[in-house]
Design an enzyme around this catalytic site. Sequence first.
Site, PDB file in Angstrom:
ATOM      1  N   ARG A 153      44.269  57.997  14.552  1.00 12.52           N
ATOM      2  CA  ARG A 153      44.378  58.793  13.323  1.00 12.52           C
ATOM      3  C   ARG A 153      43.869  58.012  12.108  1.00 12.52           C
ATOM      4  O   ARG A 153      43.042  58.491  11.333  1.00 12.52           O
ATOM      5  CB  ARG A 153      45.844  59.196  13.103  1.00 12.52           C
ATOM      6  CG  ARG A 153      46.395  60.185  14.125  1.00 12.52           C
ATOM      7  CD  ARG A 153      47.886  60.356  13.983  1.00 12.52           C
ATOM      8  NE  ARG A 153      48.582  59.137  14.387  1.00 12.52           N
ATOM      9  CZ  ARG A 153      49.530  59.112  15.337  1.00 12.52           C
ATOM     10  NH1 ARG A 153      49.830  60.217  15.991  1.00 12.52           N
ATOM     11  NH2 ARG A 153      50.166  57.984  15.641  1.00 12.52           N
ATOM     12  N   ILE A 154      44.346  56.775  11.953  1.00  9.72           N
ATOM     13  CA  ILE A 154      43.927  55.972  10.791  1.00  9.72           C
ATOM     14  C   ILE A 154      42.513  55.433  11.018  1.00  9.72           C
ATOM     15  O   ILE A 154      41.669  55.435  10.122  1.00  9.72           O
ATOM     16  CB  ILE A 154      44.912  54.823  10.523  1.00  9.72           C
ATOM     17  CG1 ILE A 154      46.313  55.359  10.220  1.00  9.72           C
ATOM     18  CG2 ILE A 154      44.429  53.938   9.370  1.00  9.72           C
ATOM     19  CD1 ILE A 154      47.399  54.294  10.181  1.00  9.72           C
ATOM     20  N   ARG A 230      49.164  45.193  12.902  1.00 14.97           N
ATOM     21  CA  ARG A 230      50.381  44.384  12.941  1.00 14.97           C
ATOM     22  C   ARG A 230      49.959  42.928  13.114  1.00 14.97           C
ATOM     23  O   ARG A 230      48.954  42.647  13.786  1.00 14.97           O
ATOM     24  CB  ARG A 230      51.285  44.793  14.112  1.00 14.97           C
ATOM     25  CG  ARG A 230      51.986  46.146  13.920  1.00 14.97           C
ATOM     26  CD  ARG A 230      53.077  46.073  12.863  1.00 14.97           C
ATOM     27  NE  ARG A 230      53.856  47.300  12.728  1.00 14.97           N
ATOM     28  CZ  ARG A 230      53.611  48.244  11.818  1.00 14.97           C
ATOM     29  NH1 ARG A 230      52.573  48.121  11.008  1.00 14.97           N
ATOM     30  NH2 ARG A 230      54.369  49.312  11.727  1.00 14.97           N
ATOM     31  N   GLU A 259      56.073  38.232   9.055  1.00 12.77           N
ATOM     32  CA  GLU A 259      56.233  38.756   7.680  1.00 12.77           C
ATOM     33  C   GLU A 259      57.675  38.613   7.199  1.00 12.77           C
ATOM     34  O   GLU A 259      58.598  38.771   8.036  1.00 12.77           O
ATOM     35  CB  GLU A 259      55.870  40.248   7.667  1.00 12.77           C
ATOM     36  CG  GLU A 259      54.417  40.543   7.888  1.00 12.77           C
ATOM     37  CD  GLU A 259      54.132  42.038   7.923  1.00 12.77           C
ATOM     38  OE1 GLU A 259      53.043  42.393   8.389  1.00 12.77           O
ATOM     39  OE2 GLU A 259      54.993  42.817   7.478  1.00 12.77           O
ATOM     40  N   HIS A 278      51.504  43.666   3.160  1.00 12.71           N
ATOM     41  CA  HIS A 278      51.785  44.858   3.965  1.00 12.71           C
ATOM     42  C   HIS A 278      51.919  46.086   3.079  1.00 12.71           C
ATOM     43  O   HIS A 278      52.957  46.760   3.040  1.00 12.71           O
ATOM     44  CB  HIS A 278      53.055  44.670   4.809  1.00 12.71           C
ATOM     45  CG  HIS A 278      53.156  45.637   5.968  1.00 12.71           C
ATOM     46  ND1 HIS A 278      53.800  45.337   7.142  1.00 12.71           N
ATOM     47  CD2 HIS A 278      52.689  46.897   6.135  1.00 12.71           C
ATOM     48  CE1 HIS A 278      53.744  46.352   7.974  1.00 12.71           C
ATOM     49  NE2 HIS A 278      53.077  47.334   7.386  1.00 12.71           N
TER      50      HIS A 278
HETATM   51  P1  NAP Z   1      47.181  56.243  16.691  1.00 14.31           P
HETATM   52  O1  NAP Z   1      46.649  57.499  16.139  1.00 14.31           O
HETATM   53  O2  NAP Z   1      48.114  56.274  17.847  1.00 14.31           O
HETATM   54  O3  NAP Z   1      45.904  55.302  17.030  1.00 14.31           O
HETATM   55  C1  NAP Z   1      46.034  54.124  17.747  1.00 14.31           C
HETATM   56  C2  NAP Z   1      44.717  53.894  18.457  1.00 14.31           C
HETATM   57  O4  NAP Z   1      44.788  52.630  19.114  1.00 14.31           O
HETATM   58  C3  NAP Z   1      44.415  54.949  19.524  1.00 14.31           C
HETATM   59  O5  NAP Z   1      43.118  55.412  19.319  1.00 14.31           O
HETATM   60  C4  NAP Z   1      44.540  54.194  20.853  1.00 14.31           C
HETATM   61  O6  NAP Z   1      43.532  54.668  21.742  1.00 14.31           O
HETATM   62  C5  NAP Z   1      44.289  52.744  20.436  1.00 14.31           C
HETATM   63  N1  NAP Z   1      45.039  51.808  21.275  1.00 14.31           N
HETATM   64  C6  NAP Z   1      46.361  51.830  21.539  1.00 14.31           C
HETATM   65  N2  NAP Z   1      46.689  50.803  22.364  1.00 14.31           N
HETATM   66  C7  NAP Z   1      45.553  50.124  22.607  1.00 14.31           C
HETATM   67  C8  NAP Z   1      45.232  48.976  23.381  1.00 14.31           C
HETATM   68  N3  NAP Z   1      46.175  48.333  24.090  1.00 14.31           N
HETATM   69  N4  NAP Z   1      43.941  48.551  23.414  1.00 14.31           N
HETATM   70  C9  NAP Z   1      42.989  49.220  22.694  1.00 14.31           C
HETATM   71  N5  NAP Z   1      43.222  50.311  21.935  1.00 14.31           N
HETATM   72  C10 NAP Z   1      44.488  50.761  21.900  1.00 14.31           C
HETATM   73  O7  NAP Z   1      47.956  55.404  15.561  1.00 14.31           O
HETATM   74  P2  NAP Z   1      47.709  55.395  13.969  1.00 14.31           P
HETATM   75  O8  NAP Z   1      48.501  56.457  13.335  1.00 14.31           O
HETATM   76  O9  NAP Z   1      46.236  55.352  13.726  1.00 14.31           O
HETATM   77  O10 NAP Z   1      48.400  53.975  13.565  1.00 14.31           O
HETATM   78  C11 NAP Z   1      47.950  52.816  14.184  1.00 14.31           C
HETATM   79  C12 NAP Z   1      48.810  51.593  13.799  1.00 14.31           C
HETATM   80  O11 NAP Z   1      48.515  51.194  12.483  1.00 14.31           O
HETATM   81  C13 NAP Z   1      50.321  51.827  13.767  1.00 14.31           C
HETATM   82  O12 NAP Z   1      50.888  51.793  15.062  1.00 14.31           O
HETATM   83  C14 NAP Z   1      50.797  50.664  12.901  1.00 14.31           C
HETATM   84  O13 NAP Z   1      51.063  49.535  13.681  1.00 14.31           O
HETATM   85  C15 NAP Z   1      49.589  50.385  12.003  1.00 14.31           C
HETATM   86  N6  NAP Z   1      49.855  50.772  10.599  1.00 14.31           N
HETATM   87  C16 NAP Z   1      49.840  49.811   9.644  1.00 14.31           C
HETATM   88  C17 NAP Z   1      50.071  50.175   8.323  1.00 14.31           C
HETATM   89  C18 NAP Z   1      50.066  49.137   7.231  1.00 14.31           C
HETATM   90  O14 NAP Z   1      50.788  49.325   6.247  1.00 14.31           O
HETATM   91  N7  NAP Z   1      49.280  48.082   7.331  1.00 14.31           N
HETATM   92  C19 NAP Z   1      50.355  51.495   7.978  1.00 14.31           C
HETATM   93  C20 NAP Z   1      50.345  52.457   8.993  1.00 14.31           C
HETATM   94  C21 NAP Z   1      50.085  52.078  10.318  1.00 14.31           C
HETATM   95  P3  NAP Z   1      43.823  54.618  23.343  1.00 14.31           P
HETATM   96  O15 NAP Z   1      45.175  55.259  23.562  1.00 14.31           O
HETATM   97  O16 NAP Z   1      42.687  55.340  23.925  1.00 14.31           O
HETATM   98  O17 NAP Z   1      43.810  53.167  23.703  1.00 14.31           O
HETATM   99  C1  8YV Z   2      55.039  50.842   6.418  1.00  9.76           C
HETATM  100  C2  8YV Z   2      53.473  50.822   8.370  1.00  9.76           C
HETATM  101  O1  8YV Z   2      54.802  50.086   5.304  1.00  9.76           O
HETATM  102  O2  8YV Z   2      53.680  53.085   8.895  1.00  9.76           O
HETATM  103  C3  8YV Z   2      53.566  51.938   9.330  1.00  9.76           C
HETATM  104  O3  8YV Z   2      53.500  51.673  10.554  1.00  9.76           O
HETATM  105  O4  8YV Z   2      53.245  49.720   8.733  1.00  9.76           O
HETATM  106  C4  8YV Z   2      53.674  51.102   6.939  1.00  9.76           C
HETATM  107  O5  8YV Z   2      53.354  52.388   6.589  1.00  9.76           O
HETATM  108  C5  8YV Z   2      55.933  50.010   7.173  1.00  9.76           C
HETATM  109  O6  8YV Z   2      56.407  50.794   8.201  1.00  9.76           O
HETATM  110  C6  8YV Z   2      57.041  49.497   6.293  1.00  9.76           C
HETATM  111  O7  8YV Z   2      57.767  50.467   5.755  1.00  9.76           O
END
Ligand code: NAP
Ligand code: 8YV
Length: 316
Positions: A153-154, A230, A259, A278
Amino acid sequence: MSDKPNVLLTRAVYAGTIETMEREFTLHKLWLAPDPDKMIAELAPHLRAIAGGYGCNAEFLAKFPKLEIVANFGVGYDTIDVQYCKQHGIRATNSPDVLNDEVADTAMGLLLCTARQLVVGDRYVREGKWLKGAMPLTTNITGKTMGIVGLGRIGEAVASRAVAHKMNIVYHNRSKKDVPYKYYPNLVEMARDVDVLMVIIPGGAETSKLISREVMETLGPKGILINVARGTVVDEPAMIELLQQGKLGGAGLDVFEKEPQVPQALIEMTENVVLQPHVGSATHATRTAMGQLMIDNIKAYFAGKPLLTEVPETKG
Ligand code: NAP
Ligand code: 8YV
């Protein structure tokens, strides 16, 4: 005795969300409890809902025999033991989609700050260095190739922004998707062919150190690593070493292994490393939306209605 459902919130979330929760639920704030164990003991016999998601490992969840739902504040739910939830019939929800654009903006911002050294430039002016001459030239992103690790999604929101910057997009997931970008089943091979590695996969055991020394060394001395996923998905000590040795060109980091602790070595790298605390989703609008989704999932549960965003592991 209020008829509003008891909800245990495990950590501080967006203030506006807490205000709404106090209206909707009988809210128990674990992080403010003078004696958390006493609060847990009092709630344990009857508590059905936990919110926030922080620290929800099997040991913690086992303290609540009547627990029915855990609602995460965030899309990443690596702090919740969803296998335990599945085994005990506990539903788990997260907050996907409402933060895609925000996190994608942060990811592109980190990339531009790292490649164009915008933070260095800000400091260059403030320290009066410009009076002595122009700042050294930096690296462009137009026409370069971005390899997205985690085109979900992201990841797709990042891709559309990078395309607008006239970047070429390729990606690595466990499975190929129906998208107009080249798919790499092998991450090292992708690292060889790209200028930027954009990491946006879930945390957890399966992705731990997926961005290995070999992947980063292959990305190389001109390569840029952006991690908005992460801290656990990158081999952090190896990344630091490769950056110090000039074997990895630069890094833009929003997440870290321990973190809010950030290794001093990263803090000292001020030219080719950009650090953020973060803040991927950290705007009022997006945190409000994340909080409302968390609340709406709990309300739906207690109203006997379908959950809005249940995680795949506890569905069905
Ligand atoms: P999502 O829609 O589930 O996308 C995750 C993608 O990663 C999928 O396309 C999946 O494809 C791939 N994936 C999963 N496991 C994998 C693996 N072992 N090897 C290779 N590819 C893999 O999730 P999202 O909503 O985009 O969010 C993704 C992550 O971003 C969250 O889980 C969170 O940890 C992080 N995040 C960080 C922040 C921040 O503040 N920095 C904010 C929001 C989210 P396949 O299933 O085909 O492998
Ligand atoms: C949040 C995130 O900041 O949604 C996630 O997975 O990493 C961020 O949106 C985090 O969950 C802390 O609240």
